[in-house]
Design a protein around this motif. Structure first.
Motif, PDB file in Angstrom:
ATOM      1  N   ALA A   1      13.862  77.320 -61.249  1.00  0.00           N
ATOM      2  CA  ALA A   1      13.729  75.964 -60.911  1.00  0.00           C
ATOM      3  C   ALA A   1      12.949  75.948 -59.605  1.00  0.00           C
ATOM      4  O   ALA A   1      12.814  76.758 -58.945  1.00  0.00           O
ATOM      5  N   GLN A   2      12.474  74.781 -59.477  1.00  0.00           N
ATOM      6  CA  GLN A   2      11.647  74.435 -58.205  1.00  0.00           C
ATOM      7  C   GLN A   2      12.207  74.821 -56.923  1.00  0.00           C
ATOM      8  O   GLN A   2      11.666  75.303 -55.932  1.00  0.00           O
ATOM      9  N   SER A   3      13.647  74.648 -56.657  1.00  0.00           N
ATOM     10  CA  SER A   3      14.327  74.812 -55.749  1.00  0.00           C
ATOM     11  C   SER A   3      14.645  76.466 -55.324  1.00  0.00           C
ATOM     12  O   SER A   3      15.041  76.690 -54.458  1.00  0.00           O
ATOM     13  N   GLU A   4      14.228  77.205 -56.130  1.00  0.00           N
ATOM     14  CA  GLU A   4      14.383  78.790 -55.804  1.00  0.00           C
ATOM     15  C   GLU A   4      12.891  79.024 -55.631  1.00  0.00           C
ATOM     16  O   GLU A   4      12.795  80.419 -55.232  1.00  0.00           O
ATOM     17  N   LEU A   5      11.949  78.462 -55.827  1.00  0.00           N
ATOM     18  CA  LEU A   5      10.563  79.323 -55.675  1.00  0.00           C
ATOM     19  C   LEU A   5      10.140  79.246 -54.270  1.00  0.00           C
ATOM     20  O   LEU A   5      10.241  78.366 -53.553  1.00  0.00           O
ATOM     21  N   GLU A   6       9.342  80.247 -53.931  1.00  0.00           N
ATOM     22  CA  GLU A   6       8.817  80.315 -52.490  1.00  0.00           C
ATOM     23  C   GLU A   6      10.064  80.066 -51.305  1.00  0.00           C
ATOM     24  O   GLU A   6       9.567  79.151 -50.470  1.00  0.00           O
ATOM     25  N   ARG A   7      11.009  80.923 -51.267  1.00  0.00           N
ATOM     26  CA  ARG A   7      12.027  80.810 -50.085  1.00  0.00           C
ATOM     27  C   ARG A   7      12.180  82.090 -49.641  1.00  0.00           C
ATOM     28  O   ARG A   7      11.831  83.187 -49.943  1.00  0.00           O
ATOM     29  N   PRO A   8      12.563  82.066 -48.292  1.00  0.00           N
ATOM     30  CA  PRO A   8      13.440  83.229 -47.865  1.00  0.00           C
ATOM     31  C   PRO A   8      14.441  84.091 -48.543  1.00  0.00           C
ATOM     32  O   PRO A   8      15.251  83.556 -49.129  1.00  0.00           O
ATOM     33  N   LEU A   9      14.405  85.174 -48.977  1.00  0.00           N
ATOM     34  CA  LEU A   9      15.191  86.037 -49.754  1.00  0.00           C
ATOM     35  C   LEU A   9      15.504  87.420 -48.772  1.00  0.00           C
ATOM     36  O   LEU A   9      14.629  88.009 -48.428  1.00  0.00           O
ATOM     37  N   ILE A  10      16.666  87.596 -49.040  1.00  0.00           N
ATOM     38  CA  ILE A  10      17.318  88.707 -48.026  1.00  0.00           C
ATOM     39  C   ILE A  10      16.591  90.053 -48.441  1.00  0.00           C
ATOM     40  O   ILE A  10      16.182  91.029 -47.475  1.00  0.00           O
ATOM     41  N   TYR A  11      16.281  90.382 -49.535  1.00  0.00           N
ATOM     42  CA  TYR A  11      15.542  91.704 -49.732  1.00  0.00           C
ATOM     43  C   TYR A  11      14.086  91.685 -49.306  1.00  0.00           C
ATOM     44  O   TYR A  11      13.552  92.649 -48.984  1.00  0.00           O
TER      45      TYR A  11
ATOM     46  N   GLU B   1      24.699  86.490 -35.335  1.00  0.00           N
ATOM     47  CA  GLU B   1      25.705  85.852 -34.824  1.00  0.00           C
ATOM     48  C   GLU B   1      26.021  84.469 -35.765  1.00  0.00           C
ATOM     49  O   GLU B   1      27.173  84.324 -35.735  1.00  0.00           O
ATOM     50  N   ARG B   2      25.394  84.274 -36.768  1.00  0.00           N
ATOM     51  CA  ARG B   2      25.614  83.054 -37.487  1.00  0.00           C
ATOM     52  C   ARG B   2      25.920  83.988 -38.834  1.00  0.00           C
ATOM     53  O   ARG B   2      27.049  83.035 -39.190  1.00  0.00           O
ATOM     54  N   ILE B   3      25.452  85.024 -39.290  1.00  0.00           N
ATOM     55  CA  ILE B   3      26.012  85.376 -40.579  1.00  0.00           C
ATOM     56  C   ILE B   3      27.243  86.232 -40.573  1.00  0.00           C
ATOM     57  O   ILE B   3      27.949  86.136 -41.397  1.00  0.00           O
ATOM     58  N   GLY B   4      27.262  87.035 -39.364  1.00  0.00           N
ATOM     59  CA  GLY B   4      28.341  87.978 -39.201  1.00  0.00           C
ATOM     60  C   GLY B   4      28.172  89.027 -40.459  1.00  0.00           C
ATOM     61  O   GLY B   4      27.209  89.588 -41.016  1.00  0.00           O
ATOM     62  N   ALA B   5      29.527  89.299 -41.113  1.00  0.00           N
ATOM     63  CA  ALA B   5      29.439  90.196 -42.314  1.00  0.00           C
ATOM     64  C   ALA B   5      29.672  89.275 -43.729  1.00  0.00           C
ATOM     65  O   ALA B   5      30.060  89.845 -44.749  1.00  0.00           O
ATOM     66  N   GLY B   6      28.993  88.339 -43.565  1.00  0.00           N
ATOM     67  CA  GLY B   6      28.817  87.516 -44.563  1.00  0.00           C
ATOM     68  C   GLY B   6      27.536  88.190 -45.636  1.00  0.00           C
ATOM     69  O   GLY B   6      27.353  89.406 -45.217  1.00  0.00           O
ATOM     70  N   ILE B   7      27.364  87.592 -46.742  1.00  0.00           N
ATOM     71  CA  ILE B   7      26.575  88.334 -47.724  1.00  0.00           C
ATOM     72  C   ILE B   7      25.264  87.288 -48.244  1.00  0.00           C
ATOM     73  O   ILE B   7      25.543  86.637 -49.237  1.00  0.00           O
ATOM     74  N   PRO B   8      24.334  87.437 -47.220  1.00  0.00           N
ATOM     75  CA  PRO B   8      23.105  86.515 -47.314  1.00  0.00           C
ATOM     76  C   PRO B   8      22.329  86.788 -48.614  1.00  0.00           C
ATOM     77  O   PRO B   8      22.184  87.794 -49.021  1.00  0.00           O
ATOM     78  N   TYR B   9      21.782  85.712 -49.439  1.00  0.00           N
ATOM     79  CA  TYR B   9      20.849  85.905 -50.367  1.00  0.00           C
ATOM     80  C   TYR B   9      19.398  85.191 -50.155  1.00  0.00           C
ATOM     81  O   TYR B   9      18.512  85.843 -50.063  1.00  0.00           O
ATOM     82  N   ILE B  10      19.831  83.620 -50.259  1.00  0.00           N
ATOM     83  CA  ILE B  10      18.641  82.863 -50.417  1.00  0.00           C
ATOM     84  C   ILE B  10      18.749  81.921 -49.180  1.00  0.00           C
ATOM     85  O   ILE B  10      19.955  81.518 -48.954  1.00  0.00           O
ATOM     86  N   SER B  11      17.666  81.535 -48.538  1.00  0.00           N
ATOM     87  CA  SER B  11      17.761  80.733 -47.519  1.00  0.00           C
ATOM     88  C   SER B  11      17.328  79.223 -47.844  1.00  0.00           C
ATOM     89  O   SER B  11      16.179  79.480 -48.361  1.00  0.00           O
ATOM     90  N   LYS B  12      18.101  78.118 -47.647  1.00  0.00           N
ATOM     91  CA  LYS B  12      17.531  76.812 -48.086  1.00  0.00           C
ATOM     92  C   LYS B  12      17.899  76.034 -46.734  1.00  0.00           C
ATOM     93  O   LYS B  12      19.006  76.023 -46.514  1.00  0.00           O
ATOM     94  N   ASP B  13      16.951  75.265 -46.360  1.00  0.00           N
ATOM     95  CA  ASP B  13      17.062  74.235 -45.124  1.00  0.00           C
ATOM     96  C   ASP B  13      17.515  74.999 -44.069  1.00  0.00           C
ATOM     97  O   ASP B  13      18.357  74.593 -43.053  1.00  0.00           O
ATOM     98  N   GLY B  14      17.063  76.396 -43.860  1.00  0.00           N
ATOM     99  CA  GLY B  14      17.061  77.071 -42.642  1.00  0.00           C
ATOM    100  C   GLY B  14      18.250  77.984 -42.426  1.00  0.00           C
ATOM    101  O   GLY B  14      18.711  78.493 -41.461  1.00  0.00           O
ATOM    102  N   ARG B  15      19.379  77.871 -43.426  1.00  0.00           N
ATOM    103  CA  ARG B  15      20.572  78.675 -43.408  1.00  0.00           C
ATOM    104  C   ARG B  15      20.476  79.701 -44.885  1.00  0.00           C
ATOM    105  O   ARG B  15      20.602  79.037 -45.993  1.00  0.00           O
TER     106      ARG B  15
END
Length: 372
Positions: free
Chosen positions: A342-352, A24-38
């Protein structure tokens, strides 16, 4: 119903609810990495290598549940990827990651002629990267004509599919040449794997191996191990060449031994310094899928080793590294693209990470289909 079956069914229902909310939120968007819950949207970076995974996740759930809304969203993403063909220069060997989970999945499930054309277009692009001197497919662009990365073992599955689709063996010949080059130069005797091999593009001679997304030269990037496990297991499924299955088993056994020391959740690199402790759940999700593929092809008394290891890793994610909150994006937490990010990329949700986790659960339930 056993306790394990009850856990699997409960996890499956959570996945259905979570992905429906995300759709419902993403639709046909193309997600990669989630930050701050999105999840972000890679639609403006159309040749990015992970752009097929959201579509693949939706096709897996469409097959498992019959939810046509998931298929419609996946088709929207598939159409978006046509722009990547037009941009062309940004594409590299990861066309397999992009079009197997989208166009080829659509074709396999629906027989769509347009999807068949897209998949074959991608396969021709991948075959065109073949270096006949070194018998490898170049991975990246720019000045890296002789670079091959272990991730490529997933992408060559597109060539096996193309041989079946066209009854044209040249795609399989290229895939087999590449797989043997990787097996001989990137997979080590102990079952560990280098990320990158650099060859002289004029002679095919090996120049060096590099640490790439792992800690460094000679280290053991865990997701690289996972690419090898699944890639060689799938190559065996397509060819029945015993060397491929034996290589998948060797790397899987190495992975099982190492992940057992960290609670069934892998470090980003099995040979990194003790500090900092960095996890990559995407590696165990992908490795679990590979182990379940291995289990399909080994004698009955061997199967429990791989099925049980895969189950433990998927359960560790579900119980300790999953976010089931319907208001946030990303199921699998604590996935890491590369050790030195970078620290901001570590241990995050990733689409794969999400994709392979969902595929693994569906495999255990017998609800998946051959996407690769």
């Amino acid at each position: 119903m056993t306790a394990n079956q009850a856990w699997l069914e409960a996890t499956y229902q959570k996945i259905i609810a979570k992905v429906a909310a995300e759709r419902e939120r993403i639709g046909a968007g193309i997600p990669y990495i989630s930050k701050d819950g999105r999840y972000d949207d890679k639609s403006n970076d159309i040749t990015w290598w992970t752009n097929g995974f959201w579509g693949g996740l939706l096709w897996q759930l469409n097959h498992a549940t019959g939810d046509e809304a998931a298929a419609e969203t996946a088709r929207g993403l598939e159409t978006k990827l046509d722009q990547a063909f037009l941009e062309f220069k940004g594409l590299h060997h990861d066309v397999g990651f992009m079009w197997l989970p989208t166009a080829v999945a659509d074709y396999r499930l629906t027989g769509s002629e347009r999807s068949l054309q897209r998949g074959l277009h991608a396969a021709e692009l991948l075959a065109g990267r073949y270096n006949p001197r070194g018998k490898f497919i170049r991975s990246w662009n720019r000045d890296r004509a002789g670079w091959v990365i272990i991730d490529s073992m997933f992408n060559i599955q597109l060539l096996y599919w193309a041989t079946d689709a066209l009854k044209d063996p040249r795609f399989k010949f290229i895939a087999d040449d590449h797989a043997h080059t990787v097996m001989e130069n990137i997979v080590r005797p102990d079952g560990s794997v280098a990320h990158i091999a650099v060859f002289d593009p004029n002679t095919g001679a090996l120049v060096e191996t590099l640490g790439g997304q792992g800690y460094g030269v000679g280290s053991s990037w865990s997701r690289g191990q996972a690419w090898a496990i699944s890639g060689f297991a799938l190559a065996y499924a397509h060819t029945h060449e015993a060397e491929y299955l034996n290589t998948a088993k060797k790397v899987a056994n190495y992975f099982i031994a190492n992940v057992a020391t960290t609670g069934d959740v892998p470090l980003v690199d099995f040979r990194a310094p003790a500090e900092p402790v960095l996890l990559d759940t995407s590696a165990s999700a992908c490795a679990a899928c590979g182990m379940l593929e291995i289990a399909k092809h080994v004698p009955a008394l061997e199967r429990p080793l791989y099925v049980n290891a895969a189950t433990r890793m998927l359960k560790a994610i579900a119980d300790h590294h999953a976010d089931w909150d319907l208001t946030t994006d990303g199921i699998v937490q604590d996935a890491t693209p590369a050790y030195h990010d970078a620290q901001s990329e570590l241990e995050r949700p990733l689409i794969y990470g999400d994709y392979y986790f969902v595929e693994g659960i569906l495999r255990l339930l017998g609800k998946d289909f051959l996407l690769w």
